[in-house]
Design a protein around this motif. Structure first.
Motif, PDB file in Angstrom:
ATOM      1  N   GLY A  18       0.867  -1.008   0.216  1.00 24.63           N
ATOM      2  CA  GLY A  18      -0.189   0.096  -0.223  1.00 24.63           C
ATOM      3  C   GLY A  18       0.448   1.050  -0.137  1.00 24.63           C
ATOM      4  N   GLN A  19      -0.179   2.283  -0.229  1.00 31.60           N
ATOM      5  CA  GLN A  19       0.592   3.699   0.442  1.00 31.60           C
ATOM      6  C   GLN A  19       1.095   4.606   1.152  1.00 31.60           C
ATOM      7  OE1 GLN A  19       2.205   3.259  -3.212  1.00 31.60           O
ATOM      8  NE2 GLN A  19       2.864   5.942  -2.132  1.00 31.60           N
ATOM      9  N   PRO A  20       2.520   4.291   1.663  1.00 30.56           N
ATOM     10  CA  PRO A  20       2.379   4.972   2.700  1.00 30.56           C
ATOM     11  C   PRO A  20       2.281   5.739   3.370  1.00 30.56           C
ATOM     12  CG  PRO A  20       4.841   4.361   2.017  1.00 30.56           C
ATOM     13  CD  PRO A  20       3.606   4.611   0.954  1.00 30.56           C
ATOM     14  N   GLY A  21       0.828   6.764   4.392  1.00 29.95           N
ATOM     15  CA  GLY A  21       0.008   7.732   4.742  1.00 29.95           C
ATOM     16  C   GLY A  21       1.090   8.783   4.997  1.00 29.95           C
ATOM     17  N   PHE A  22       2.028   8.651   5.808  1.00 32.54           N
ATOM     18  CA  PHE A  22       3.074   9.500   6.329  1.00 32.54           C
ATOM     19  C   PHE A  22       4.719   8.282   6.569  1.00 32.54           C
ATOM     20  CE2 PHE A  22       4.726  11.732  10.353  1.00 32.54           C
ATOM     21  CZ  PHE A  22       4.914  13.056   9.722  1.00 32.54           C
ATOM     22  N   TRP A  23       5.462   9.368   6.631  1.00 36.09           N
ATOM     23  CA  TRP A  23       6.470   8.943   7.233  1.00 36.09           C
ATOM     24  C   TRP A  23       7.725   9.849   8.098  1.00 36.09           C
ATOM     25  CZ3 TRP A  23       5.328   9.096   2.732  1.00 36.09           C
ATOM     26  CH2 TRP A  23       6.298   9.297   1.334  1.00 36.09           C
ATOM     27  N   GLY A  24       8.164   9.070   9.073  1.00 31.72           N
ATOM     28  CA  GLY A  24       8.704  10.192  10.663  1.00 31.72           C
ATOM     29  C   GLY A  24       9.867   9.352  11.301  1.00 31.72           C
ATOM     30  N   GLN A  25      10.110  10.808  11.991  1.00 31.96           N
ATOM     31  CA  GLN A  25      10.634  10.249  13.359  1.00 31.96           C
ATOM     32  C   GLN A  25      10.218  10.958  14.249  1.00 31.96           C
ATOM     33  OE1 GLN A  25      13.586  12.438  11.631  1.00 31.96           O
ATOM     34  NE2 GLN A  25      15.170  13.141  13.257  1.00 31.96           N
ATOM     35  N   CYS A  26       9.766  10.207  15.098  1.00 30.68           N
ATOM     36  CA  CYS A  26       8.950  10.209  16.864  1.00 30.68           C
ATOM     37  C   CYS A  26       9.923  10.390  18.370  1.00 30.68           C
ATOM     38  CB  CYS A  26       8.058   9.364  17.164  1.00 30.68           C
ATOM     39  SG  CYS A  26       7.147  10.124  17.992  1.00 30.68           S
ATOM     40  N   HIS A  27       9.397  11.877  17.818  1.00 31.30           N
ATOM     41  CA  HIS A  27      10.738  11.517  19.852  1.00 31.30           C
ATOM     42  C   HIS A  27      10.016  11.854  20.925  1.00 31.30           C
ATOM     43  CE1 HIS A  27      13.939  13.433  17.245  1.00 31.30           C
ATOM     44  NE2 HIS A  27      13.377  13.485  16.688  1.00 31.30           N
ATOM     45  N   CYS A  28       8.784  11.378  20.335  1.00 29.50           N
ATOM     46  CA  CYS A  28       8.265  10.796  22.047  1.00 29.50           C
ATOM     47  C   CYS A  28       8.569  10.415  23.366  1.00 29.50           C
ATOM     48  CB  CYS A  28       6.188  10.426  21.941  1.00 29.50           C
ATOM     49  SG  CYS A  28       6.583   8.621  21.762  1.00 29.50           S
ATOM     50  N   ARG A  29       8.233  10.356  24.215  1.00 30.65           N
ATOM     51  CA  ARG A  29       8.872   9.461  25.554  1.00 30.65           C
ATOM     52  C   ARG A  29       8.594   8.636  25.678  1.00 30.65           C
ATOM     53  NH1 ARG A  29      12.892   7.871  27.914  1.00 30.65           N
ATOM     54  NH2 ARG A  29      13.390   7.162  29.588  1.00 30.65           N
ATOM     55  N   PRO A  30       7.385   8.126  25.084  1.00 28.47           N
ATOM     56  CA  PRO A  30       7.054   6.204  24.954  1.00 28.47           C
ATOM     57  C   PRO A  30       7.658   5.751  23.508  1.00 28.47           C
ATOM     58  CG  PRO A  30       4.833   6.823  25.266  1.00 28.47           C
ATOM     59  CD  PRO A  30       6.396   8.331  25.064  1.00 28.47           C
ATOM     60  N   CYS A  31       8.203   6.228  22.889  1.00 28.26           N
ATOM     61  CA  CYS A  31       8.873   5.687  21.242  1.00 28.26           C
ATOM     62  C   CYS A  31      10.613   6.172  21.859  1.00 28.26           C
ATOM     63  CB  CYS A  31       8.798   6.792  20.029  1.00 28.26           C
ATOM     64  SG  CYS A  31       7.336   6.306  19.219  1.00 28.26           S
ATOM     65  N   GLN A  32      11.139   6.740  22.342  1.00 35.00           N
ATOM     66  CA  GLN A  32      12.290   6.563  23.333  1.00 35.00           C
ATOM     67  C   GLN A  32      12.674   5.427  23.894  1.00 35.00           C
ATOM     68  OE1 GLN A  32      13.578   9.943  24.750  1.00 35.00           O
ATOM     69  NE2 GLN A  32      12.935  11.412  23.859  1.00 35.00           N
ATOM     70  N   ILE A  34      10.478   2.289  23.742  1.00 29.11           N
ATOM     71  CA  ILE A  34      11.212   1.706  22.707  1.00 29.11           C
ATOM     72  C   ILE A  34      11.626   1.450  21.596  1.00 29.11           C
ATOM     73  CG2 ILE A  34       8.611   0.447  20.512  1.00 29.11           C
ATOM     74  CD1 ILE A  34       8.452   0.924  23.726  1.00 29.11           C
ATOM     75  N   SER A  35      12.933   2.037  20.959  1.00 31.63           N
ATOM     76  CA  SER A  35      13.613   2.308  20.302  1.00 31.63           C
ATOM     77  C   SER A  35      15.150   2.100  21.498  1.00 31.63           C
ATOM     78  CB  SER A  35      13.548   3.874  19.388  1.00 31.63           C
ATOM     79  OG  SER A  35      14.421   4.736  20.459  1.00 31.63           O
ATOM     80  N   GLY A  36      15.011   2.402  22.734  1.00 35.19           N
ATOM     81  CA  GLY A  36      15.815   2.263  23.029  1.00 35.19           C
ATOM     82  C   GLY A  36      17.221   3.640  23.669  1.00 35.19           C
ATOM     83  N   GLY A  37      16.402   4.847  23.891  1.00 34.56           N
ATOM     84  CA  GLY A  37      16.784   5.641  23.320  1.00 34.56           C
ATOM     85  C   GLY A  37      16.309   7.008  22.601  1.00 34.56           C
ATOM     86  N   GLY A  38      16.663   6.424  21.195  1.00 32.84           N
ATOM     87  CA  GLY A  38      16.560   7.556  19.579  1.00 32.84           C
ATOM     88  C   GLY A  38      15.281   7.684  19.759  1.00 32.84           C
ATOM     89  N   PRO A  39      14.840   8.457  18.418  1.00 36.72           N
ATOM     90  CA  PRO A  39      13.584   8.637  17.893  1.00 36.72           C
ATOM     91  C   PRO A  39      13.525   7.181  17.216  1.00 36.72           C
ATOM     92  CG  PRO A  39      15.173   9.803  17.177  1.00 36.72           C
ATOM     93  CD  PRO A  39      16.044   9.344  17.934  1.00 36.72           C
ATOM     94  N   ASN A  40      12.073   7.383  16.798  1.00 34.60           N
ATOM     95  CA  ASN A  40      11.358   6.018  16.123  1.00 34.60           C
ATOM     96  C   ASN A  40      11.222   6.540  15.001  1.00 34.60           C
ATOM     97  OD1 ASN A  40       9.966   4.349  15.459  1.00 34.60           O
ATOM     98  ND2 ASN A  40       8.211   5.569  16.497  1.00 34.60           N
ATOM     99  N   PHE A  41      11.889   5.575  14.004  1.00 33.22           N
ATOM    100  CA  PHE A  41      11.246   5.850  12.677  1.00 33.22           C
ATOM    101  C   PHE A  41      10.675   5.035  12.309  1.00 33.22           C
ATOM    102  CE2 PHE A  41      15.759   7.326  13.368  1.00 33.22           C
ATOM    103  CZ  PHE A  41      15.821   8.548  12.744  1.00 33.22           C
TER     104      PHE A  41
END
Length: 135
Positions: A18-32, A34-41
């Motif tokens: 399918g077509q991606p609706g949006f792609w980005g990097q999230c800096h919210c604390r929950p994503c940190q 999940i990602s191990g400290g960095g932003p979530n791509f």
């Protein structure tokens, strides 16, 4: 667009179409967390276009939140794969779980930068928002 991916140990494999609706990097604390400290791509992909072709993911949703998201990951190696948002027709697909992470490209935006850490990097040409951008 067709994407394939899986976890670090190979126990979990998926296909996303399918077509991606949006792609980005999230800096919210929950994503940190999940990602191990960095932003979530991530890429927002149509939920009905994502399927597991090997293995069954483990899932987790916080019981103390009114509208928790459900995170899916490999129960063997812990690799985060995607997040489901109740009532939303897209899933949050983790760029790191793609077979070819370069397919992610450049983020359209950096979001939740109010939680950004001093060691997080945002490219100069990527728009950033303290919360979510207006739609």
């Amino acid at each position: 667009m067709k994407l394939t991916g899986g976890c670090y140990c190979g126990a979990l494999r998926f296909e996303a179409e399918g077509q991606p609706g949006f792609w980005g990097q999230c800096h919210c604390r929950p994503c940190q967390y999940i990602s191990g400290g960095g932003p979530n791509f991530f890429m927002m992909m149509p939920a009905d276009g994502v399927r597991y072709v090997r293995g069954t993911p483990q899932s987790f949703a916080r019981s103390d939140l009114e509208n928790p998201v459900t995170r899916e990951f490999c129960g063997t190696c812990g690799t985060p794969v995607l997040t489901r948002i109740a009532g939303y027709d897209q899933v949050v697909l983790k760029a790191g779980a793609l077979d070819d992470p370069a397919r992610f490209g450049t983020p359209q935006a950096a979001i939740y930068t109010k939680d950004q850490q001093p060691f997080h990097v945002i490219a100069a040409d990527v728009p950033s928002f303290e919360n979510l951008p207006d739609r």
